[in-house]
Design an enzyme around this catalytic site. Sequence first.
Site, short mmCIF file in Angstrom:
data_model
loop_
_atom_site.label_atom_id
_atom_site.label_comp_id
_atom_site.label_asym_id
_atom_site.label_seq_id
_atom_site.Cartn_x
_atom_site.Cartn_y
_atom_site.Cartn_z
N ASP B 22 1.07 -1.37 -0.12
CA ASP B 22 -0.33 0.01 -0.34
C ASP B 22 1.01 1.17 0.18
O ASP B 22 2.45 0.78 -0.26
CB ASP B 22 -0.66 -0.01 1.36
CG ASP B 22 -1.99 1.36 1.48
OD1 ASP B 22 -2.20 1.71 0.46
OD2 ASP B 22 -1.40 1.92 2.66
N ASP B 24 -0.14 5.33 0.86
CA ASP B 24 -0.44 6.08 1.62
C ASP B 24 -0.86 5.24 3.42
O ASP B 24 -1.13 4.95 3.65
CB ASP B 24 -1.64 7.04 1.90
CG ASP B 24 -1.78 8.32 2.44
OD1 ASP B 24 -0.30 9.03 2.95
OD2 ASP B 24 -2.51 8.32 3.14
N LYS B 217 -9.44 -2.38 -3.69
CA LYS B 217 -9.08 -2.88 -2.71
C LYS B 217 -10.61 -2.76 -1.70
O LYS B 217 -10.59 -1.69 -1.81
CB LYS B 217 -8.13 -2.72 -1.86
CG LYS B 217 -7.11 -2.84 -2.20
CD LYS B 217 -5.17 -2.75 -1.31
CE LYS B 217 -5.41 -0.98 -2.04
NZ LYS B 217 -4.00 -0.70 -0.18
N ASP B 242 -1.71 -0.20 5.91
CA ASP B 242 -2.00 -0.35 6.93
C ASP B 242 -3.63 0.19 7.54
O ASP B 242 -3.80 -0.20 8.34
CB ASP B 242 -1.62 1.69 7.24
CG ASP B 242 -1.74 2.63 6.17
OD1 ASP B 242 -2.94 2.24 4.75
OD2 ASP B 242 -2.20 3.31 6.86
#
Lengths: 304, 304
Positions: B22, B24, B217, B242
């Site tokens: 991922d 960010d 996602k 995250d």
Amino acid sequence: MKKATDQDKLAAFQAYDAWVFDLDGTIWKGSTLIPGAKEFIELLRSYQKKIFFVTNNATKSRAANAAKLTSLGIPASPGEVYTSSFAAAAYLRTISFHKKAYVVGEEGLVEELSAAGISCVGGPEHRGKEIDWQDKEPHVEVDPEVGAVVVGLDRFINYYKLQYATQCLLSNDSCMFVACNTDARGHFSSTQEFAGAGTMVAAIIGCSEREPLLLGKPASFMLDHLCATHQIARDKCIVIGDRLDTDILWGIQNGAGTCCVLSGVTSESQLLSSDNKVHPSLYMDSIGDFLSVKGQLPSSCSIM
Amino acid sequence: MKKATDQDKLAAFQAYDAWVFDLDGTIWKGSTLIPGAKEFIELLRSYQKKIFFVTNNATKSRAANAAKLTSLGIPASPGEVYTSSFAAAAYLRTISFHKKAYVVGEEGLVEELSAAGISCVGGPEHRGKEIDWQDKEPHVEVDPEVGAVVVGLDRFINYYKLQYATQCLLSNDSCMFVACNTDARGHFSSTQEFAGAGTMVAAIIGCSEREPLLLGKPASFMLDHLCATHQIARDKCIVIGDRLDTDILWGIQNGAGTCCVLSGVTSESQLLSSDNKVHPSLYMDSIGDFLSVKGQLPSSCSIM
């Protein structure tokens, strides 16, 4: 289920003291009265029936709706009109709300909240506002005095308002989220349906992940308020409207009689479909159909 | 569940050929790299691991994300980047879509769709558009060639776009409704979260009463596409991210390994809470933690 007979209509006339009409699709379409609406309301008034007009539309105030009815030939007072924006204001008054309201909505909603003594932030004053995306740290500063986000139809919705509402809800767990109504679509013209308040409410649920308190139909609040204020028993009320999921469901869930009119969004095939689980006490093409029993009513008021 | 040990990290290093990050909260926060990200990616590359960067953010194109990575010290090619706007374009290409797309979204989404040969209506060109409410019959005329409404984050959302999208979906049952992602919120600054694409998607569900096809996602499409294009088995992929509800759920549901990093939106207490049902294979404070095993890796590439 079959269309109301004259006998059904006479029985309803005798059974109900308070006649609670939806507006759009029931009394009028856009700026045109449904044929027979004026005469039927006059007939009910001549028998001292109580008349109410209850709409989920939150963009016009009670006074503006009463003025429109009067201009179309149905004299009405603001006190006979309930709107979901009035409901939001009345609800906040009943809980002695004393903070500010952040409004995602139009002038009519701000008017009703202001009339209830509630200070408003947002609404029309945030029309056209944009976040400064050139800023290294873009930011929407919210008024810490906001204690409720109140959402109705807003044809001038923008990202700034959505972000402001979200920040109010996220930065303060005790900030309420009040939805005037969750109607998917409404009418501003005869040619197409327009995105309704349900659009703005869904958007704010989408970003805040909070669930709103609903005050418009089919939630009970407006019927509770109407019955309490005018001392009317629920089973002496009949709700007349064109929508199954708001008007008719509202009446059924709250112990009132119900009459579905086919002059708005619901077709006879939808109403009679086996998929439909919302069954009104009566149905007819339009409220003008009630006039067929005019000559069969008692001349006195003994039925009251 | 406890934080990954060196043994866990070595096992992961050996087990996975494709490392799917991922962006960010995992590789960067805003415009700052997470400490150790650059060195860890370099380490993976030195062992010929395949590297991918997969983001739900639909506002930037693949090329723009690759350029940002490169400028921050992590050389990357557009082909290593997957975005949910690319996913929308790739999906429409896979089904040989040949009509126009109505875009509720920003420049990056239009770029990806255009690069896939899809004609776009809306998007940035409908910024600031208003319906003429003075018209006796207000109306939004839609292009009959539109065959899909494609929705991503749109910081310039307005009522006109919502109404246009709704009319496309209502006037044509075969018009598709494609959601790049349904993230509630995202990051444009370090001081507050901002309303995400989930806001726009929810708004259009609210008015159209249609359900979208999700491509970002945690939907499988991007991992399917990545594995098929690069001939990688699912169980040779590890997803590092995250977010539990997008990144980790995406990996778990699609048969990949998963590593949750605590450098973004998820805290250790949320991860370990009994309320959380999404359990990654591994977790650690940040991807920099992988560097603790650097000296214990074989000097050759025999592990490949």
